[in-house]
Design a protein around this motif. Structure first.
Motif, PDB file in Angstrom:
ATOM      1  N   ASP A 197      -6.133  46.094  18.912  1.00 41.10           N
ATOM      2  CA  ASP A 197      -5.986  46.044  17.612  1.00 41.10           C
ATOM      3  C   ASP A 197      -5.554  44.821  16.881  1.00 41.10           C
ATOM      4  OD1 ASP A 197      -6.779  48.759  17.397  1.00 41.10           O
ATOM      5  OD2 ASP A 197      -4.632  49.690  16.967  1.00 41.10           O
ATOM      6  N   GLU A 198      -4.874  44.093  17.759  1.00 41.48           N
ATOM      7  CA  GLU A 198      -4.162  42.799  17.364  1.00 41.48           C
ATOM      8  C   GLU A 198      -5.354  41.880  17.345  1.00 41.48           C
ATOM      9  OE1 GLU A 198      -1.069  39.133  18.384  1.00 41.48           O
ATOM     10  OE2 GLU A 198      -0.476  41.208  18.940  1.00 41.48           O
ATOM     11  N   VAL A 199      -6.060  41.955  18.237  1.00 39.80           N
ATOM     12  CA  VAL A 199      -7.335  41.011  18.443  1.00 39.80           C
ATOM     13  C   VAL A 199      -8.473  41.277  17.378  1.00 39.80           C
ATOM     14  CG1 VAL A 199      -9.274  40.444  20.029  1.00 39.80           C
ATOM     15  CG2 VAL A 199      -7.139  40.840  21.144  1.00 39.80           C
ATOM     16  N   MET A 200      -8.699  42.629  17.362  1.00 43.73           N
ATOM     17  CA  MET A 200      -9.647  42.966  16.251  1.00 43.73           C
ATOM     18  C   MET A 200      -9.112  42.702  14.663  1.00 43.73           C
ATOM     19  SD  MET A 200     -11.896  43.948  17.962  1.00 43.73           S
ATOM     20  CE  MET A 200     -13.122  44.693  16.699  1.00 43.73           C
ATOM     21  N   SER A 201      -7.759  42.669  14.596  1.00 44.34           N
ATOM     22  CA  SER A 201      -7.154  42.250  13.160  1.00 44.34           C
ATOM     23  C   SER A 201      -7.719  40.663  13.069  1.00 44.34           C
ATOM     24  CB  SER A 201      -5.818  42.556  13.315  1.00 44.34           C
ATOM     25  OG  SER A 201      -5.175  41.958  12.130  1.00 44.34           O
ATOM     26  N   GLU A 202      -7.559  39.835  14.086  1.00 43.51           N
ATOM     27  CA  GLU A 202      -8.012  38.477  13.963  1.00 43.51           C
ATOM     28  C   GLU A 202      -9.529  38.284  13.811  1.00 43.51           C
ATOM     29  OE1 GLU A 202      -5.956  35.307  13.862  1.00 43.51           O
ATOM     30  OE2 GLU A 202      -4.912  37.079  13.176  1.00 43.51           O
ATOM     31  N   VAL A 203     -10.334  39.249  14.655  1.00 41.08           N
ATOM     32  CA  VAL A 203     -11.746  38.778  14.231  1.00 41.08           C
ATOM     33  C   VAL A 203     -12.160  39.395  12.890  1.00 41.08           C
ATOM     34  CG1 VAL A 203     -13.732  39.861  15.138  1.00 41.08           C
ATOM     35  CG2 VAL A 203     -12.040  39.542  16.813  1.00 41.08           C
ATOM     36  N   MET A 204     -11.338  40.333  12.363  1.00 41.73           N
ATOM     37  CA  MET A 204     -11.697  40.821  10.915  1.00 41.73           C
ATOM     38  C   MET A 204     -11.214  39.526  10.115  1.00 41.73           C
ATOM     39  SD  MET A 204     -10.333  44.034   8.781  1.00 41.73           S
ATOM     40  CE  MET A 204      -8.718  43.560   8.950  1.00 41.73           C
ATOM     41  N   ARG A 205     -10.198  38.998  10.104  1.00 39.20           N
ATOM     42  CA  ARG A 205      -9.597  37.999   9.341  1.00 39.20           C
ATOM     43  C   ARG A 205     -10.679  36.801   9.184  1.00 39.20           C
ATOM     44  NH1 ARG A 205      -7.150  33.021   9.687  1.00 39.20           N
ATOM     45  NH2 ARG A 205      -6.870  33.443  11.949  1.00 39.20           N
ATOM     46  N   LEU A 206     -10.966  36.302  10.554  1.00 36.78           N
ATOM     47  CA  LEU A 206     -12.085  35.298  10.737  1.00 36.78           C
ATOM     48  C   LEU A 206     -13.267  35.323  10.038  1.00 36.78           C
ATOM     49  CD1 LEU A 206     -11.070  34.323  14.488  1.00 36.78           C
ATOM     50  CD2 LEU A 206     -10.573  32.925  12.473  1.00 36.78           C
ATOM     51  N   GLY A 207     -13.678  36.801   9.956  1.00 36.06           N
ATOM     52  CA  GLY A 207     -15.144  36.942   9.818  1.00 36.06           C
ATOM     53  C   GLY A 207     -15.387  37.512   8.406  1.00 36.06           C
ATOM     54  N   GLY A 208     -14.233  38.375   7.890  1.00 39.05           N
ATOM     55  CA  GLY A 208     -14.287  38.769   6.550  1.00 39.05           C
ATOM     56  C   GLY A 208     -15.303  40.250   6.546  1.00 39.05           C
ATOM     57  N   GLN A 209     -15.232  40.674   7.402  1.00 38.32           N
ATOM     58  CA  GLN A 209     -16.076  42.025   7.647  1.00 38.32           C
ATOM     59  C   GLN A 209     -15.172  42.991   7.148  1.00 38.32           C
ATOM     60  OE1 GLN A 209     -17.404  41.019  11.761  1.00 38.32           O
ATOM     61  NE2 GLN A 209     -19.114  42.325  11.228  1.00 38.32           N
ATOM     62  N   GLU A 210     -15.896  44.307   6.528  1.00 41.23           N
ATOM     63  CA  GLU A 210     -15.351  45.460   6.513  1.00 41.23           C
ATOM     64  C   GLU A 210     -14.930  45.926   7.631  1.00 41.23           C
ATOM     65  OE1 GLU A 210     -16.045  49.992   4.356  1.00 41.23           O
ATOM     66  OE2 GLU A 210     -17.586  48.099   3.999  1.00 41.23           O
ATOM     67  N   TYR A 211     -13.574  46.764   7.904  1.00 40.58           N
ATOM     68  CA  TYR A 211     -13.285  47.218   9.248  1.00 40.58           C
ATOM     69  C   TYR A 211     -13.442  48.982   9.037  1.00 40.58           C
ATOM     70  CZ  TYR A 211     -10.333  48.791  13.029  1.00 40.58           C
ATOM     71  OH  TYR A 211     -10.128  49.173  14.210  1.00 40.58           O
ATOM     72  N   VAL A 212     -13.858  49.404  10.092  1.00 39.92           N
ATOM     73  CA  VAL A 212     -14.016  50.813  10.117  1.00 39.92           C
ATOM     74  C   VAL A 212     -13.488  51.251  11.308  1.00 39.92           C
ATOM     75  CG1 VAL A 212     -15.678  52.729  10.101  1.00 39.92           C
ATOM     76  CG2 VAL A 212     -16.561  50.721   9.041  1.00 39.92           C
ATOM     77  N   ASP A 213     -12.506  52.070  11.078  1.00 34.87           N
ATOM     78  CA  ASP A 213     -11.609  52.705  12.319  1.00 34.87           C
ATOM     79  C   ASP A 213     -12.273  53.775  13.293  1.00 34.87           C
ATOM     80  OD1 ASP A 213      -9.547  52.402  14.161  1.00 34.87           O
ATOM     81  OD2 ASP A 213      -8.367  53.675  12.797  1.00 34.87           O
ATOM     82  N   ILE A 214     -13.589  53.540  13.551  1.00 32.35           N
ATOM     83  CA  ILE A 214     -14.217  54.306  14.625  1.00 32.35           C
ATOM     84  C   ILE A 214     -14.884  53.515  15.573  1.00 32.35           C
ATOM     85  CG2 ILE A 214     -14.280  56.427  12.966  1.00 32.35           C
ATOM     86  CD1 ILE A 214     -17.337  55.887  12.701  1.00 32.35           C
ATOM     87  N   TYR A 215     -15.268  54.327  16.573  1.00 26.83           N
ATOM     88  CA  TYR A 215     -16.287  53.308  17.513  1.00 26.83           C
ATOM     89  C   TYR A 215     -17.664  53.153  17.045  1.00 26.83           C
ATOM     90  CZ  TYR A 215     -12.319  53.748  20.685  1.00 26.83           C
ATOM     91  OH  TYR A 215     -11.080  54.014  21.474  1.00 26.83           O
ATOM     92  N   ALA A 216     -18.291  52.027  17.113  1.00 26.18           N
ATOM     93  CA  ALA A 216     -19.624  51.687  16.799  1.00 26.18           C
ATOM     94  C   ALA A 216     -20.516  52.822  17.504  1.00 26.18           C
ATOM     95  CB  ALA A 216     -20.018  50.342  17.205  1.00 26.18           C
ATOM     96  N   THR A 217     -20.361  53.186  18.604  1.00 25.12           N
ATOM     97  CA  THR A 217     -21.217  54.213  19.249  1.00 25.12           C
ATOM     98  C   THR A 217     -21.322  55.476  18.455  1.00 25.12           C
ATOM     99  OG1 THR A 217     -19.534  54.703  21.029  1.00 25.12           O
ATOM    100  CG2 THR A 217     -21.086  53.057  21.508  1.00 25.12           C
TER     101      THR A 217
END
Length: 222
Positions: A197-217
């Motif tokens: 979650d820490e890694v994904m939080s940084e990815v979200m900050r860098l890209g500005g994407q909307e985050y969805v807390d479910i798996y993409a699959t």
């Protein structure tokens, strides 16, 4: 040599056609094992990433990319392996373990391993929950994780179509994340989730994407 030639040719074409903006690439260590972890919106993400990073980046890819027949099949196999793809049968019952062990081997050899924690391409451009493989690799090997975000590649290849379009692309790299404080805890699921979650939080900050807390699959299946 073929890798250097291919990278030089594709890199020139990329700079002429797309003029990508690259931010924070100096955050990638010049040697030693490194995990590059980022979002995945289209097929060409790995190609852009490989071309803007000076060191060779290795990825996991479907083995079907290198098992084609005839001239076309051999050319595809040469292209993908030259670009740093390591074929793994991810559809089998042990596909996840094989991918994890392959990534571990790459890192233990002191190389760069690229991973998309979402596990698959985003179905709608949003950022989905990360799977904990990235955390397990970081804790098993001690390799730093450099988060990155691809911005605009979905416009280059909209909807995963075969036709590429000209569109501005930005690749942002964040500060390297160290997780030495969790050494020896690579089997603790709460720690693995916290690191991911820490890694994904940084990815979200860098890209500005909307985050969805479910798996993409799961989103794709729905």
């Amino acid at each position: 040599m073929s890798r250097s030639v291919l990278k030089a040719i594709l890199g020139l074409l990329m700079r002429v056609l797309y003029r990508p903006r690259v931010e924070g690439v100096e955050n990638i260590p010049g040697d030693g094992p490194v995990i590059l972890a980022g979002n995945h919106v289209t097929f060409v993400d790995s190609l852009f990433l490989s071309l803007v990073v000076e060191r060779q980046v290795y990825f996991i890819g479907k083995d079907e990319y290198v098992t084609g027949k005839g001239v076309k099949g051999r050319l595809m196999a040469w292209f993908f392996t030259t670009c740093g793809m390591i074929p793994v049968d991810r559809d089998g019952g042990h596909g996840g373990v094989a991918a994890l062990m392959t990534g571990r081997r790459v890192l233990e050899e002191g190389r760069i391993f690229g991973i998309y924690p979402e596990g698959t391409r985003s179905p709608d451009g949003r950022l989905y929950r990360g799977r904990t493989g990235v955390a397990r690799l970081a804790l098993m090997t001690g390799a730093p994780v450099v988060p990155f975000a691809m911005v605009g590649t979905d416009k280059v290849q909209p909807g995963g179509s075969g036709m590429l379009r000209i569109a501005p692309v930005t690749i942002r790299f964040g500060d390297a994340l160290e997780f030495a404080r969790y050494e020896g805890m690579d089997r603790d699921r709460y720690v693995l989730r916290a690191v991911t979650d820490e890694v994904m939080s940084e990815v979200m900050r860098l890209g500005g994407q909307e985050y969805v807390d479910i798996y993409a699959t799961k989103a794709k299946a729905a």
